[in-house]
Design a protein around this motif. Structure first.
Motif, PDB file in Angstrom:
ATOM      1  N   VAL A  28       1.276   5.836  11.416  1.00  0.00           N
ATOM      2  CA  VAL A  28       1.947   4.825  12.230  1.00  0.00           C
ATOM      3  C   VAL A  28       3.209   4.347  11.529  1.00  0.00           C
ATOM      4  CG1 VAL A  28      -0.215   4.047  13.272  1.00  0.00           C
ATOM      5  CG2 VAL A  28       0.635   2.907  11.219  1.00  0.00           C
ATOM      6  N   GLU A  29       4.093   3.789  12.310  1.00  0.00           N
ATOM      7  CA  GLU A  29       5.292   3.151  11.785  1.00  0.00           C
ATOM      8  C   GLU A  29       5.086   1.647  11.860  1.00  0.00           C
ATOM      9  OE1 GLU A  29       7.214   4.930  14.873  1.00  0.00           O
ATOM     10  OE2 GLU A  29       7.023   6.916  13.979  1.00  0.00           O
ATOM     11  N   VAL A  30       5.296   0.971  10.751  1.00  0.00           N
ATOM     12  CA  VAL A  30       5.100  -0.480  10.678  1.00  0.00           C
ATOM     13  C   VAL A  30       6.464  -1.132  10.477  1.00  0.00           C
ATOM     14  CG1 VAL A  30       3.856  -2.359   9.571  1.00  0.00           C
ATOM     15  CG2 VAL A  30       2.853  -0.057   9.612  1.00  0.00           C
ATOM     16  N   ALA A  31       6.912  -1.848  11.487  1.00  0.00           N
ATOM     17  CA  ALA A  31       8.230  -2.471  11.447  1.00  0.00           C
ATOM     18  C   ALA A  31       8.247  -3.632  10.458  1.00  0.00           C
ATOM     19  CB  ALA A  31       8.612  -2.964  12.838  1.00  0.00           C
ATOM     20  N   PRO A  32       9.417  -4.002   9.961  1.00  0.00           N
ATOM     21  CA  PRO A  32       9.507  -5.143   9.045  1.00  0.00           C
ATOM     22  C   PRO A  32       9.174  -6.449   9.772  1.00  0.00           C
ATOM     23  CG  PRO A  32      11.695  -4.367   9.642  1.00  0.00           C
ATOM     24  CD  PRO A  32      10.727  -3.365  10.176  1.00  0.00           C
ATOM     25  N   PRO A  33       8.773  -7.461   9.017  1.00  0.00           N
ATOM     26  CA  PRO A  33       8.398  -8.736   9.632  1.00  0.00           C
ATOM     27  C   PRO A  33       9.608  -9.494  10.155  1.00  0.00           C
ATOM     28  CG  PRO A  33       8.382  -8.932   7.252  1.00  0.00           C
ATOM     29  CD  PRO A  33       8.614  -7.479   7.555  1.00  0.00           C
ATOM     30  N   GLN A  34       9.373 -10.317  11.159  1.00  0.00           N
ATOM     31  CA  GLN A  34      10.391 -11.211  11.683  1.00  0.00           C
ATOM     32  C   GLN A  34      10.099 -12.635  11.211  1.00  0.00           C
ATOM     33  OE1 GLN A  34      11.208 -10.716  15.867  1.00  0.00           O
ATOM     34  NE2 GLN A  34      11.176  -8.481  15.754  1.00  0.00           N
ATOM     35  N   LYS A  35      10.743 -13.633  11.820  1.00  0.00           N
ATOM     36  CA  LYS A  35      10.605 -15.017  11.404  1.00  0.00           C
ATOM     37  C   LYS A  35       9.139 -15.455  11.410  1.00  0.00           C
ATOM     38  CE  LYS A  35      12.191 -19.712  12.463  1.00  0.00           C
ATOM     39  NZ  LYS A  35      12.999 -20.545  13.374  1.00  0.00           N
ATOM     40  N   MET A  36       8.718 -16.090  10.325  1.00  0.00           N
ATOM     41  CA  MET A  36       7.355 -16.605  10.138  1.00  0.00           C
ATOM     42  C   MET A  36       6.299 -15.503  10.148  1.00  0.00           C
ATOM     43  SD  MET A  36       7.623 -19.679   9.311  1.00  0.00           S
ATOM     44  CE  MET A  36       5.854 -19.959   9.180  1.00  0.00           C
ATOM     45  N   GLU A  37       6.692 -14.286   9.759  1.00  0.00           N
ATOM     46  CA  GLU A  37       5.755 -13.176   9.644  1.00  0.00           C
ATOM     47  C   GLU A  37       5.783 -12.617   8.231  1.00  0.00           C
ATOM     48  OE1 GLU A  37       6.620 -11.675  14.237  1.00  0.00           O
ATOM     49  OE2 GLU A  37       6.932 -10.293  12.556  1.00  0.00           O
ATOM     50  N   VAL A  38       4.709 -11.966   7.846  1.00  0.00           N
ATOM     51  CA  VAL A  38       4.653 -11.287   6.554  1.00  0.00           C
ATOM     52  C   VAL A  38       4.087  -9.884   6.766  1.00  0.00           C
ATOM     53  CG1 VAL A  38       4.429 -13.342   5.104  1.00  0.00           C
ATOM     54  CG2 VAL A  38       2.381 -12.317   6.071  1.00  0.00           C
ATOM     55  N   ARG A  39       4.590  -8.949   5.966  1.00  0.00           N
ATOM     56  CA  ARG A  39       4.030  -7.600   5.966  1.00  0.00           C
ATOM     57  C   ARG A  39       3.184  -7.453   4.716  1.00  0.00           C
ATOM     58  NH1 ARG A  39       7.899  -2.581   7.251  1.00  0.00           N
ATOM     59  NH2 ARG A  39       8.957  -3.310   5.348  1.00  0.00           N
ATOM     60  N   LEU A  40       1.949  -7.037   4.901  1.00  0.00           N
ATOM     61  CA  LEU A  40       0.979  -6.969   3.811  1.00  0.00           C
ATOM     62  C   LEU A  40       0.574  -5.533   3.523  1.00  0.00           C
ATOM     63  CD1 LEU A  40      -1.505  -9.752   5.030  1.00  0.00           C
ATOM     64  CD2 LEU A  40       0.507 -10.045   3.558  1.00  0.00           C
ATOM     65  N   LYS A  41       0.305  -5.266   2.261  1.00  0.00           N
ATOM     66  CA  LYS A  41      -0.345  -4.026   1.874  1.00  0.00           C
ATOM     67  C   LYS A  41      -1.840  -4.298   1.796  1.00  0.00           C
ATOM     68  CE  LYS A  41      -0.525  -0.379  -1.645  1.00  0.00           C
ATOM     69  NZ  LYS A  41       0.053   0.113  -2.922  1.00  0.00           N
ATOM     70  N   ILE A  42      -2.608  -3.569   2.586  1.00  0.00           N
ATOM     71  CA  ILE A  42      -4.055  -3.772   2.618  1.00  0.00           C
ATOM     72  C   ILE A  42      -4.713  -2.902   1.553  1.00  0.00           C
ATOM     73  CG2 ILE A  42      -6.148  -3.607   4.006  1.00  0.00           C
ATOM     74  CD1 ILE A  42      -4.278  -5.785   4.946  1.00  0.00           C
ATOM     75  N   LEU A  43      -5.373  -3.552   0.603  1.00  0.00           N
ATOM     76  CA  LEU A  43      -6.067  -2.821  -0.457  1.00  0.00           C
ATOM     77  C   LEU A  43      -7.550  -2.646  -0.143  1.00  0.00           C
ATOM     78  CD1 LEU A  43      -4.400  -4.499  -3.572  1.00  0.00           C
ATOM     79  CD2 LEU A  43      -3.768  -2.368  -2.412  1.00  0.00           C
ATOM     80  N   PHE A  44      -8.162  -3.689   0.442  1.00  0.00           N
ATOM     81  CA  PHE A  44      -9.557  -3.637   0.841  1.00  0.00           C
ATOM     82  C   PHE A  44      -9.712  -4.430   2.135  1.00  0.00           C
ATOM     83  CE2 PHE A  44      -9.465  -3.358  -3.761  1.00  0.00           C
ATOM     84  CZ  PHE A  44     -10.299  -2.272  -4.024  1.00  0.00           C
TER      85      PHE A  44
END
Length: 337
Positions: A28-44
């Motif tokens: 999948v393609e995960v777009a960058p976050p917008q205002k008041m959003e965060v992009r996380l790396k899921i480890l578990f």
């Protein structure tokens, strides 16, 4: 993560193309976050029965403008419950609801632009309960992210994002049984067995699966009732067992008949029943009004009345201080790919 800030990330995710169909690993393609959003790396991540319910059809991160509480390399838990911090519910000490982020179950898109941040070759892939943690990277609203102790083992505390915290809070924050009281738990899964039963003199476990009874003893359950073993309503059985009803009951199945039983099995005058399970959207709860007039109390809760950002870090600290066990709830560890 810093090298991909503001860019689309390609990663693997488990995608459900149709209700009830198997999960499929896709790029999948995960777009960058917008205002008041965060992009996380899921480890578990962990799997809750509610995930299965919706599937059947019935941590470092990148932040965006407006997000001041989080920085890259923070360890966080994404939670399906939101806490924007600005609305009336968020400011209330009596509720963990958030009118801005409350409809995560049905939205499937982000609030800013009503679009998902996931796609496959331009085709939109929709979010799941505001978290979408079956992806190597995800984008969530900052109000659904709890910053936690960086020393906490993520492979253990990831289970606190739903079931265990829900059961814990349902008792500590909502039912509030007194020392020496009697408690009935409907449904002996993770949520039911996560009820803290310190001081309860009788703990009656109610489940249709008798194989759960032996395991439930390890969690403090002292007596068991299988509704299939009786020719009368289970609430009548419990009322007879306890000389009038239990002091507290917690319903953890989402079955509306179990919800009614949980309410009707509490003692008049002071009994409190707490509904935790998620029922079918068309389910109707029916009980004689006299049950209320006879001073029984019925309450409901999502996520144990915990505000995710304000309260979940303290639940993690309970684990770190050995006041809360989570290992005993972990039965399997499975590689994502």
């Amino acid at each position: 993560m810093s090298s991909t800030a503001g860019q689309v990330i390609k990663c693997k995710a488990a995608v459900v193309w149709e209700a009830g169909k198997p999960l499929v690993i896709e790029e999948v393609e995960v777009a960058p976050p917008q205002k008041m959003e965060v992009r996380l790396k899921i480890l578990f991540t962990s799997l809750c029965h509610t995930d299965v319910y919706f599937w059947e059809g019935k941590d470092c991160g990148e932040r965006r403008r407006g997000v001041t509480e989080l920085v890259q390399s923070d360890h966080v838990l994404p939670v399906f419950k939101g806490e924007c911090g600005d609305r009336a519910h968020c400011k209330s000490e009596e509720s963990n609801m958030c009118s801005l982020l409350e409809d995560q179950h049905d939205r499937g898109v982000m609030i800013n632009d009503e679009k998902p941040r996931f796609s496959i070759k331009g085709k939109p892939i929709y979010h799941f309960v505001g978290t979408s943690t079956f992806s190597e990277y995800t984008v969530v609203h900052a109000g659904c992210v709890a910053k936690i102790n960086p020393l906490a083992p993520l492979d253990k505390v990831c289970v606190l994002s739903c079931g265990i915290s829900t059961g814990l809070g349902a008792t500590l924050n909502v039912a509030k049984p007194k020392k020496g009281s009697s408690v009935a738990i409907f449904g002996l899964g993770t949520i039911g067995l996560a009820e803290p039963l310190f001081g309860a003199s009788r703990v009656i476990g109610v489940d249709l699966n008798p194989s759960r009874f032996e395991e439930a003893k390890r969690f403090g359950v002292t007596e068991f009732v299988n509704p299939k073993d009786h020719n009368k309503k289970v609430q009548e059985v419990i009322v007879e067992m306890t000389d009038g009803g239990v002091d507290r009951s917690v319903e953890c199945t989402g079955n509306v008949d179990a919800m009614i039983s949980a309410f009707e099995c509490v003692h008049d005058g002071w009994g409190v029943a707490v509904l935790v399970g998620v029922p079918h959207k068309d389910a109707i709860f029916k009980t004689p009004p006299m049950n209320f007039l006879n001073e029984r109390t019925l309450k409901g809760t999502f996520f144990g009345n915990y505000k995710p950002r304000s309260h979940l870090p303290s639940v993690v600290e309970m684990y770190m201080n050995k006041e809360l066990e989570v290992e005993k709830f972990i039965t399997h560890e499975v590689s994502f790919l």
